[in-house]
Design an enzyme around this catalytic site. Structure first.
Site, PDB file in Angstrom:
ATOM      1  N   GLU A  39       0.673  -0.794  -0.503  1.00 17.49           N
ATOM      2  CA  GLU A  39      -0.128  -0.026  -0.403  1.00 17.49           C
ATOM      3  C   GLU A  39       0.888   1.481   0.010  1.00 17.49           C
ATOM      4  O   GLU A  39       2.034   1.416   0.665  1.00 17.49           O
ATOM      5  CB  GLU A  39      -0.746  -0.187   1.292  1.00 17.49           C
ATOM      6  CG  GLU A  39      -1.510   1.617   1.788  1.00 17.49           C
ATOM      7  CD  GLU A  39      -2.729   1.058   3.811  1.00 17.49           C
ATOM      8  OE1 GLU A  39      -2.559  -0.181   3.646  1.00 17.49           O
ATOM      9  OE2 GLU A  39      -3.597   1.678   3.608  1.00 17.49           O
ATOM     10  N   LYS A 110      -9.182   2.858  -1.892  1.00 18.07           N
ATOM     11  CA  LYS A 110      -9.122   1.930  -1.127  1.00 18.07           C
ATOM     12  C   LYS A 110     -11.660   2.285   0.132  1.00 18.07           C
ATOM     13  O   LYS A 110     -11.011   3.735  -0.357  1.00 18.07           O
ATOM     14  CB  LYS A 110      -8.430   2.131  -0.284  1.00 18.07           C
ATOM     15  CG  LYS A 110      -8.922   1.695   1.641  1.00 18.07           C
ATOM     16  CD  LYS A 110      -7.031   1.835   2.123  1.00 18.07           C
ATOM     17  CE  LYS A 110      -7.262   0.891   3.518  1.00 18.07           C
ATOM     18  NZ  LYS A 110      -5.865   1.072   4.681  1.00 18.07           N
ATOM     19  N   CYS A 143      -5.800  -3.132   2.634  1.00 18.87           N
ATOM     20  CA  CYS A 143      -5.091  -3.647   3.805  1.00 18.87           C
ATOM     21  C   CYS A 143      -6.854  -3.420   4.481  1.00 18.87           C
ATOM     22  O   CYS A 143      -7.037  -4.320   4.257  1.00 18.87           O
ATOM     23  CB  CYS A 143      -4.368  -2.380   4.411  1.00 18.87           C
ATOM     24  SG  CYS A 143      -3.351  -2.663   5.700  1.00 18.87           S
ATOM     25  N   VAL A 170      -0.969  -2.133  10.807  1.00 16.94           N
ATOM     26  CA  VAL A 170      -0.263  -1.503  11.835  1.00 16.94           C
ATOM     27  C   VAL A 170      -0.746  -2.243  13.257  1.00 16.94           C
ATOM     28  O   VAL A 170      -0.475  -2.653  13.982  1.00 16.94           O
ATOM     29  CB  VAL A 170      -0.601   0.032  12.127  1.00 16.94           C
ATOM     30  CG1 VAL A 170      -0.207   1.063  10.723  1.00 16.94           C
ATOM     31  CG2 VAL A 170      -2.278   0.222  12.092  1.00 16.94           C
TER      32      VAL A 170
END
Ligand code: ACM
Length: 270
Positions: A39, A110, A143, A170
């Site tokens: 990404e 996204k 993601c 993350v």
């Protein structure tokens, strides 16, 4: 078919260095039909201010980064999916592009934005679509889309064989969850993550790699390290992603009961 990922550490705000790194790694990668890059691979991830996106984003497909990737797709005679910071007029999108030896194919914006991304990017509005890549049906997600099983399912019911999933993870849940996404849809999933620590003003994140390819039986065909720039290509068997029978009497799509899921398409207030 040969598919895989390229894992690397983008440098925040340095598009030229990022494409140089990608070029160096891809040139030493085995031949592939499809490779997935993380990404926001042109820009890095942590923005402190919206103004920073102005110089590191680009219009698709006319921009510098996309055109360099197309040169690489030609050179390697393979298809590339890469995350990219997209500019469209005054707006920014967290997007991915599908490119091949013939040039630009398509893009995906996204849909499910994560945390502070909501301060900078517009959410994409689809539609979820699959693309033919040398006879293999490929779908794109980015993601945080992973946590909504409806996103992967929307692609799988269109015949997706391979999910090209560009990520900057993350949290630590995704890699295990993608085994489940693979099993419940009987698909291959390529999750291409970045590595390295990134800091901008008071914001800090550590991205821990572990890019992977999972198969319809939920196994990892390959998994990268937590901290090295590397690429891996594996062979996949499309007969496996096209067989949706899990027992003599259980077909994962024919057995669905959409009438029972009507609540899923209502816009609820939470
Ligand atoms: C993410 O969607 N980059 C966590």
């Amino acid at each position: 078919m040969k598919v895989g990922f390229l894992q690397f550490q983008p440098i925040l705000g340095d598009v030229e260095e990022n494409i140089d790194k990608i070029s160096r790694i891809i040139r030493t990668t085995d031949s592939f039909d499809l490779i997935v890059i993380p990404e926001l691979a042109n820009s890095g991830y942590i923005f402190a201010d919206r103004k920073e996106l102005e110089n590191i984003s680009e219009e698709i497909p006319s921009g510098f980064f996309v055109n360099k990737l197309i040169e690489l797709a030609k050179e390697k005679d393979g298809y590339i999916v890469s995350g990219i910071c997209e500019k469209k007029g005054d707006l920014f999108f967290n997007s991915s592009v599908l490119l091949g030896p013939e040039g630009y194919v398509s893009k995906y914006r996204k849909i499910h934005l994560f945390d502070r991304e909501k301060l900078f990017f517009e959410p994409g509005d689809g539609p979820f679509k699959v693309y033919d890549v040398r006879g293999m049906k490929v779908g794109l997600l980015i993601c945080w889309d992973w946590i909504f099983p409806e996103a992967t399912r929307s692609l799988a019911i269109q015949g997706m064989d391979v999910l090209a999933h560009s990520v900057n993870l993350v949290l630590s849940f995704c890699q295990n969850a993608m085994s489940t996404r693979s099993i419940e849809n009987q698909i291959y999933a390529i999750t291409s993550n970045r590595i390295g620590k990134e800091t901008n003003q008071e914001f800090k994140l550590h991205f821990k790699g572990n890019s992977q390819v999972t198969s319809p039986d939920g196994k990892r065909l390959v998994q990268a390290s937590t901290d090295k720039e590397e690429s891996h290509i594996v062979s996949i068997d499309l007969e496996k992603s096209r067989n949706k029978w899990l027992s003599d009497r259980n077909h994962i799509f024919k057995d669905r009961r959409p009438n029972m899921y009507k609540l899923l398409i209502e816009e609820e207030e939470f």
